[in-house]
Design a protein around this motif. Structure first.
Motif, short mmCIF file in Angstrom:
data_model
loop_
_atom_site.label_atom_id
_atom_site.label_comp_id
_atom_site.label_asym_id
_atom_site.label_seq_id
_atom_site.Cartn_x
_atom_site.Cartn_y
_atom_site.Cartn_z
N ILE A 187 14.62 -7.66 13.11
CA ILE A 187 13.89 -7.29 11.90
C ILE A 187 14.01 -5.78 11.66
O ILE A 187 13.71 -4.98 12.55
N LEU A 188 14.50 -5.44 10.48
CA LEU A 188 14.60 -4.02 10.10
C LEU A 188 13.24 -3.56 9.60
O LEU A 188 12.60 -4.26 8.80
N VAL A 189 12.82 -2.38 10.06
CA VAL A 189 11.57 -1.80 9.58
C VAL A 189 11.89 -0.37 9.16
O VAL A 189 12.38 0.42 9.97
N LYS A 190 11.65 -0.07 7.89
CA LYS A 190 12.12 1.22 7.37
C LYS A 190 11.09 1.86 6.46
O LYS A 190 10.40 1.18 5.71
N GLY A 191 11.01 3.18 6.52
CA GLY A 191 10.16 3.91 5.59
C GLY A 191 9.46 5.07 6.24
O GLY A 191 9.43 5.18 7.48
N PRO A 192 8.87 5.93 5.42
CA PRO A 192 8.19 7.11 5.96
C PRO A 192 7.06 6.74 6.92
O PRO A 192 6.75 7.50 7.82
N ASP A 193 6.45 5.58 6.72
CA ASP A 193 5.33 5.19 7.58
C ASP A 193 5.73 4.14 8.61
O ASP A 193 4.86 3.52 9.24
N ALA A 194 7.03 3.93 8.78
CA ALA A 194 7.49 2.86 9.68
C ALA A 194 7.06 3.13 11.12
O ALA A 194 6.64 2.21 11.83
N GLY A 195 7.13 4.40 11.55
CA GLY A 195 6.74 4.72 12.93
C GLY A 195 5.27 4.43 13.17
O GLY A 195 4.88 3.80 14.15
N LYS A 196 4.46 4.86 12.22
CA LYS A 196 3.02 4.61 12.30
C LYS A 196 2.73 3.11 12.34
O LYS A 196 1.89 2.64 13.11
N PHE A 197 3.47 2.39 11.51
CA PHE A 197 3.29 0.94 11.44
C PHE A 197 3.64 0.28 12.78
O PHE A 197 2.89 -0.56 13.29
N LEU A 198 4.77 0.68 13.35
CA LEU A 198 5.20 0.06 14.61
C LEU A 198 4.25 0.44 15.75
O LEU A 198 4.04 -0.35 16.67
N ASN A 253 2.90 -0.34 22.83
CA ASN A 253 3.42 0.96 23.25
C ASN A 253 3.83 1.80 22.05
O ASN A 253 3.73 1.36 20.91
N MET A 254 4.25 3.01 22.32
CA MET A 254 4.53 3.99 21.27
C MET A 254 5.97 3.81 20.81
O MET A 254 6.89 3.92 21.61
N MET A 255 6.18 3.55 19.55
CA MET A 255 7.53 3.40 19.03
C MET A 255 7.92 4.57 18.14
O MET A 255 9.10 4.82 17.92
N TRP A 307 0.81 1.87 2.84
CA TRP A 307 1.80 2.46 3.74
C TRP A 307 3.20 2.20 3.18
O TRP A 307 3.48 1.10 2.71
N LYS A 308 4.05 3.21 3.27
CA LYS A 308 5.41 3.06 2.75
C LYS A 308 6.32 2.51 3.84
O LYS A 308 6.91 3.27 4.62
N VAL A 309 6.38 1.21 3.88
CA VAL A 309 7.22 0.53 4.88
C VAL A 309 7.86 -0.69 4.23
O VAL A 309 7.17 -1.44 3.53
N TYR A 310 9.14 -0.87 4.41
CA TYR A 310 9.79 -2.12 4.01
C TYR A 310 10.34 -2.79 5.26
O TYR A 310 10.79 -2.13 6.19
N THR A 311 10.31 -4.12 5.24
CA THR A 311 10.93 -4.86 6.35
C THR A 311 11.97 -5.80 5.78
O THR A 311 11.93 -6.16 4.60
#
Ligand code: ZN
Lengths: 107, 186, 993
Positions: free
Chosen positions: C665-676, C682-684, C745-749
């Motif tokens: 699964i692709l997770v992309k965006g300015p808030d993707a790190g926060k989302f993961l 754990n910390m992604m 949150w700005k995240v697309y998957t």
């Protein structure tokens, strides 16, 4: 076998195209919340005979979650609306009140 | 690219309509703000079409753009152009929150051809074909799997499914299209 | 005797004779016959035996309500039991056989039950088959098995095909009688999308038999003209042989089309199940005639009066030469007229009413037939067929006044509207005292999605019994313009309800009055149920089985609940009806399954290399809808040996695993790190670009839900690997949180699972193999452990990850799925010198267990938290929040008493059975041994040549070296020592080279 109109794409979707997601408008309680708050968020659900707000996903369509106001007894659908809200829209609440004068209102 | 093969190698069957696996097709998922100026330019650059309106597909020869959800498009190009088209889209959308993913190899494409094409599909999809608008792409299910289809020509539908279930989908189409199974025999 | 008349028969084509067999005897009928009319035409009055008493039974009706005349139809792959002869169209070569008898229909041993009827009352099974216990096995069960069951189960695979079809309409009119036709005509003219369906092959319903006049025409002509008009309307769809089986929420109507039952083997699907969505449903389903309850009313030759005239008029079959009519209403006199018109004898009409002076009785009297007023039938004489009736006063107790010789009895107890569809989705009924019937209450219909009525009942289904009323009702109900089609018909005098004949019948007579002939329920059974306290109609139904047979009590329910009401001394509406449930008549299992059988029973997901695996000995195991190779069998090799060979190959050289099914699964965006960071424990967000990290996901309950390797593709893009079963679920989980909780949150998957074919190349020679393909520097320095690179490998666009689930030097390579097969074959070719071979999921599982790696679904079962598995290292202490964190703070989750992961080694080197529990001292409140742990994974390790296992044990990590007991079968106990779960290469030297 319900039909619900997806507010995100406009398809009148057959129940078999949808995924049910339980009660809508739950407030998440994370770290720092009391046991009572967390218990309410995790485990306590309304189970009314009558007006109910619930989550549905247009799983075999646009993939979006949306919310529906429905009578659990007659299956009358009062309306569907986007998921990005923490309470049912006022006009929908008014419409329900008109159709179900005895409804205690959204809480 | 002879190494690349479609899931079923282009198998086809003739019943009261013809069903066939259509081979590889370039497909790119684009997520972003469909109303933005950059998105308009990106789609134009990739396919030569406008950004499709809700539930519409815009076709331009062997290219096209299909509306998948309020923040998602599916870009259609010839298979060999997919990688380059991803770059075109990425470039055009740079600086704007978006996601572009090549999904050409994750899909299988089928055609259902014949005057009664909809009669084969109406056995599988809970869709009202009589009210299907011209230029509409319908995402739904075909029996037990997700599918999307549109009217791709006179008496022809194109149907897209996930690649892993290509054999299942072809099985569905073959059985549904078998002679004698016309839903509205003349 | 029953026989074919020399002339007449609306529906038969005498130029097309059709032959068929019944119990091996050759018979002949005509095109247009039903099996029932053909059997009667061949004087086959006795067609089966009843369920409980094995009493001889004949054809009672002419339609869907038939309780008796069920046969086994067809042979081999087209055999089907319990086919109603009254609704089965005859076809040339049909093979039929009667049911429920042994050794033969004519002589049946089970019929001895009939002699002991006094000892087999309602509830007999509940009362009798209790004690002694041993009798169950040796007496009761064999007896019940011998005599119970209706028909034979087919043994051969069904040769036919079946399908669904989805349809949509503004208005669906169910029933092609004159009500349905008139409604369709009126609605069709309004331009609505209209469907009109009819369960039989013919249109017109009863009116065409009863001979009414509509708009100055014979009903037959009117029906033909109306059909032509409807066929000319593009917005109207007509379907004969299509039965509305059930009505469900929001106008969902299941319709059962019998396409090829009458033309078996012609290449068409046998049945089609229409899944109709109707804006509105009109039920024009007519009415069903009720029998009368008199002694011997089940003897072959006793039939419904309407059926008798159906057989005469439609099929030119006379059920008897001398037919006595018994009735409580005027309508049955039409049967007398039809019989007289056909030249048959009607010795008498026995009318329970004190007086019968209406148009129809007078017309019958005028033809010289005697009408016995205020009389009833005391008893039908005969065994396997009627020989006569004894007449009594209806108001009396059954003293015989006279005997009339006859060979058939036509009975009519009035009519019951067919309210099944009306009721399926909640439509309510009213009791109409005047007509003695339940009819739809227009003020309490089933409602649809908009809260408005979704069903309208019209015509006889709405309680209108004359053609004029029926047409008027139908026309108006759909908003027809102008006047309804007018009809001319005889006026009828009122019915007099008769629930028992005679009214004062004693026990001897009541014991022989059948209410439900299919389930052998009699008037006396209902009365017994009432006496024993089964006062609710639903209880009485289940206690006596009234209406629970395949006919669902179409002719018996109203009579039954009237008898129950009488026994309870209450009015019929106080008793109410039982619930009407779909299907209206039984539908085939094939139609329910639709296309889902054989190869397309369910979706089978295949990886791009599936076909290669298939020809190379893959021994498949299902993983969700995927098929994955458990191992690859070589000629003559067993599964165990194959798995061990594959493991040795990986440990010693190199092997290939098809890992394409893993979720991506692709997770992309300015808030993707926060989302993961919220999604994983754990910390992604801190994972550097180019690196991989193993991550855990919990649900909000804190329980482990999925795991996998996360890859940082670029500054704002991550690729999350999930388990095979988790791909769609985790993608849906991500979208749920993004759409419904953190929508700002700005995240697309994007779920790109199927975009890539993924191969694990594992073993000491893995790098050498890939280097042979060439194109990328895969050295330890260029691609360290837990990193990834993109490039071209042997000409393939590839993303290479250095991750290992086997403990060996390992690369997971993703290439476009379309090139997966070619890439796999390139690896096989390049690896030849290393003896490369594919390995399956079992080898993968064993190798990960040797390394002490957990497996979602083995070590986890929805109640296990990461801490239980000693995975604290994968839980970030720095994060304020992640999904499941609040739950981990609950006292029970933080308890030191939770069972924790350890390794287990048996003392004798053998295996502990999967799922075995370790016992502790003492017993619990239920007297069971206390437990202190359980096995989660257990394997024979070929690498270590001994049994290894993992398990969850109380205080486990603190008890290293301790031996605990696992009781297994036959009182044996396996002793195992608690050890470190990492059995192989504890320092990870092998994977890090
Ligand atoms: Zn939608």
């Amino acid at each position: 076998m319900l039909i619900l109109e997806c507010p995100c794409c406009g398809v009148k979707a057959d129940e078999t195209e949808l995924q049910a997601g339980g009660e809508a408008h739950l407030k998440r309680y994370g770290p720092g919340s009391t046991d009572e708050e967390f218990d309410g968020y995790m485990f306590s659900r309304k189970n009314p005979k009558g007006v109910h707000f619930e989550r549905w996903r247009h799983a075999y369509g646009c993939g979006k979650w949306f919310l529906a106001a429905r009578c659990t007894a007659t299956l009358e659908v009062f309306g569907t609306y986007p998921a990005q809200t923490s309470a049912p829209p006022a006009d929908l609440q008014a419409k329900i009140k008109q159709k179900r004068p005895n409804w205690e209102g959204y809480k | 690219m002879s190494k690349a093969v479609s899931a079923l190698g282009g198998v086809s069957h003739t019943g009261f309509v013809d069903v066939a696996e259509a081979g590889l097709r370039g497909m790119i998922t684009v997520r972003g703000d469909l109303a933005s100026a950059k998105m308009k330019k990106a789609v134009k650059a990739a396919t030569g079409t406008a950004v499709p309106a809700a539930r519409r597909i815009e076709l331009n020869g062997d290219k096209g753009a299909a509306w998948m959800s309020p923040d998602e498009l599916l870009i259609l190009v010839p298979y060999d152009e997919a990688v380059a088209t991803v770059e075109v889209l990425e470039k055009a959308l740079a600086g704007e929150h978006h996601l572009v993913a090549d999904v050409s190899d994750a899909r299988s494409v089928f055609t259902v051809k014949g005057a009664k094409a909809s009669e084969a599909l109406m056995k599988l999809c809970p869709v009202d074909f009589e009210t299907l608008a011209e230029g509409e792409i319908r995402r739904t299910r075909a029996a037990q799997v997700a599918a999307a289809f549109w009217e791709s020509g006179a008496d022809e539908f194109t149907l897209v499914s996930f690649r892993s279930v290509a054999g299942y989908v072809m099985g569905l189409l073959e059985v549904s299209a078998r002679k004698g199974g016309e839903v509205f025999p003349a | 005797m029953s026989t074919r008349l020399q002339k007449g028969g609306r529906l038969i084509d005498r130029s097309r004779a059709m032959s068929f067999t019944f119990n091996g005897r050759k018979m002949q009928g005509y095109a247009g016959d039903t099996l029932a009319s053909a059997l009667l035409g061949a004087d086959q009055m006795l067609v089966g035996r009843s369920f409980k008493y094995h009493r001889p039974r004949g054809i009672m009706s002419s339609g869907a309500e038939e309780p008796n005349a069920l046969v086994g139809l067809g042979e081999g792959g087209r055999f089907e039991p319990n086919q109603r002869t009254t609704t089965t169209e005859l076809f040339d070569g049909a093979v039929t056989a009667s049911q429920n008898h042994w050794p033969s229909l004519e002589f049946d041993v089970g019929a001895i039950n009939d002699k002991f009827y006094r000892f087999l009352p309602a509830g007999f099974y509940y009362k009798t088959f209790m004690f002694p216990r041993f009798a169950w096995k040796h007496v009761f069960e064999p007896f019940i098995r011998q005599s119970a069951g209706l028909g034979k189960v087919p043994h051969a695979r069904d040769e036919d095909r079946y399908e669904y079809a989805y349809a949509f309409a503004d208005l669906v009119i169910v029933g092609g009688g004159i009500a349905g036709l008139a409604a369709a005509l009126a609605a069709g003219k309004q331009g609505k999308r209209v469907w009109l369906i009819e369960q039989t092959a013919h249109w017109g319903g009863r009116a065409v038999v009863d001979g009414v006049q509509i708009q100055g025409q014979e009903a037959d002509e009117w029906v033909t003209e109306t059909l032509q008009a409807l066929e000319g309307m593009e917005n109207v769809t007509l379907r004969a042989r299509t039965m509305a089986s059930g009505l469900y929420d929001h106008g969902y109507l299941l319709m059962y089309e019998r396409i090829a039952d009458h033309t078996p083997g012609d290449g068409r699907p046998r049945h089609r199940l229409w899944r109709m969505r109707a804006g509105h449903i009109v039920t024009a389903t007519g009415a069903i005639e009720r029998p009368l309850s008199f002694a011997g009313n089940d003897i072959p030759g006793v039939m419904l009066a309407s059926a008798v005239r159906d057989y005469v008029v439609n099929w030119a079959v006379s059920p008897g030469d001398r037919t006595v009519i018994v009735t409580n209403n005027d309508d049955a006199y039409r049967t007398a007229l039809a019989l007289l018109d056909a030249g048959l004898a009607v010795p008498a009409v026995i009318d329970a009413r004190p007086e019968a002076k209406g148009d129809l009785p007078e017309a019958v009297r005028a033809r010289g037939v005697k009408v016995l007023e205020g009389k009833g039938i005391a008893k039908v004489k005969g065994g396997k067929r009627v020989t006569g009736v004894s007449v009594c006063l209806q108001a009396g107790e059954g003293a015989e006044l006279e005997t009339i010789d006859c060979d058939a009895v036509a009975m009519s107890g009035g009519w019951s509207p067919v309210v099944h569809l009306w009721s399926h989705c909640g439509g309510k009924l009213n009791w109409d005292d005047k007509q003695a019937m339940f009819r739809p209450d227009p003020n309490r219909p089933a409602t649809g999605a908009d809260g408005e009525a979704m069903v309208t009942a019209i015509g006889s289904a709405n309680g209108h019994l004359t053609a004029a009323d029926v047409l008027d009702d139908a026309h108006k109900a759909v908003g027809g313009k102008g006047a309804a089609p007018g009809a001319v018909c005889a006026t009828e005098a009122p019915i007099m309800p008769v629930w028992i004949m005679p009214q004062g019948a004693g026990p001897a007579l009541r014991f022989k009055m059948w209410l439900d002939p299919q389930n052998d329920v009699k008037v006396s059974d209902i009365q017994l149920a009432a006496r024993e306290g089964y006062e609710s109609v639903e209880h009485a139904k289940r206690y006596t089985t009234l209406g629970m047979a395949t006919d669902q009590g179409k002719i018996s329910n109203i009579n039954g609940l009237a008898v129950l009401s009488d026994a309870l001394n209450q009015a019929i509406p106080a008793t109410g009806t039982t619930t009407f449930r779909p299907p209206y008549t039984p539908i085939s299992m094939g139609a329910i399954a639709g296309e889902a059988r054989g190869e397309i029973f369910q979706p089978l997901r295949k990886t791009p290399m599936h076909d290669w695996h298939e020809v190379h000995g893959a021994h498949w195991e299902p993983v969700g809808h995927w098929r994955r190779a458990y191992c690859f069998l070589r000629t003559g090799e067993g599964v165990h040996d194959a798995v061990n060979r594959e493991i040795r190959q990986v440990r010693n050289s190199v092997g290939l695993l098809d890992a394409s099914t893993l979720g991506k699964i692709l997770v992309k965006g300015p808030d993707a790190g926060k989302f993961l960071d919220m999604l994983y424990t754990n910390m992604m967000s801190t994972l550097p670009v180019g690196k991989c990290r193993y991550g855990l996901m919990c649900n909000e309950n804190g329980f482990l839900s999925d795991d996998g390797v996360v890859v940082r593709l670029s500054e704002d893009t991550w690729l999350c690997h999930t388990t095979t079963g988790g791909a769609d679920r985790i993608h849906g989980w991500m979208e749920d949180w993004l759409q419904c909780e953190w929508w700002d949150w700005k995240v697309y998957t994007a779920n790109v699972t199927e975009q890539y074919a993924q191969v694990a190349i594992a073993g000491p020679n893995a790098r050498k193999l890939l280097d042979k393909l060439g194109g990328m520097d895969l050295s330890k320095e260029a691609l360290p452990f837990m990193e990834w690179r993109e490039g071209t490998l042997g000409g393939f666009r590839a993303r290479v990850h250095r991750i290992s689930f086997s403990g060996e030097l390992s690369f997971e390579v993703a290439v476009p799925a379309s090139e997966g097969r070619a890439f796999w074959e390139a690896l096989i070719a390049a690896g030849e010198e290393f003896g490369v071979m594919p390995y399956g999921t079992e080898a993968m599982h064993i190798m990960r267990a040797e390394k002490g790696f957990i497996m979602i679904g083995d070590e986890t079962d929805g109640t296990v938290i990461p801490q239980d598995l000693n995975l604290q290292w994968a839980i970030s202490k720095k994060k304020e929040d992640y999904l499941g964190k609040r739950a981990h703070e609950r006292s029970f989750m933080a308890s030191p008493e939770r069972w924790k992961l350890v390794g287990l080694e048996t003392l004798d080197g053998g295996l502990i059975p999967d799922g075995a529990y370790a016992v502790a001292d003492g017993h619990n409140a239920n007297g069971q041994r206390n437990v202190q742990g359980r096995v989660t994974s257990t394997y024979y390790s070929p690498t270590l040549d001994k049994g290894i296992a993992m398990g969850l044990v109380k205080h486990g990590p603190d008890r290293m070296g301790e031996v605990i007991d696992f009781p297994v079968d036959d009182g044996k106990v396996v002793k195992a020592r608690i050890v470190d779960p990492v059995f192989y290469d504890k320092d990870g030297e092998k994977q890090n080279v």
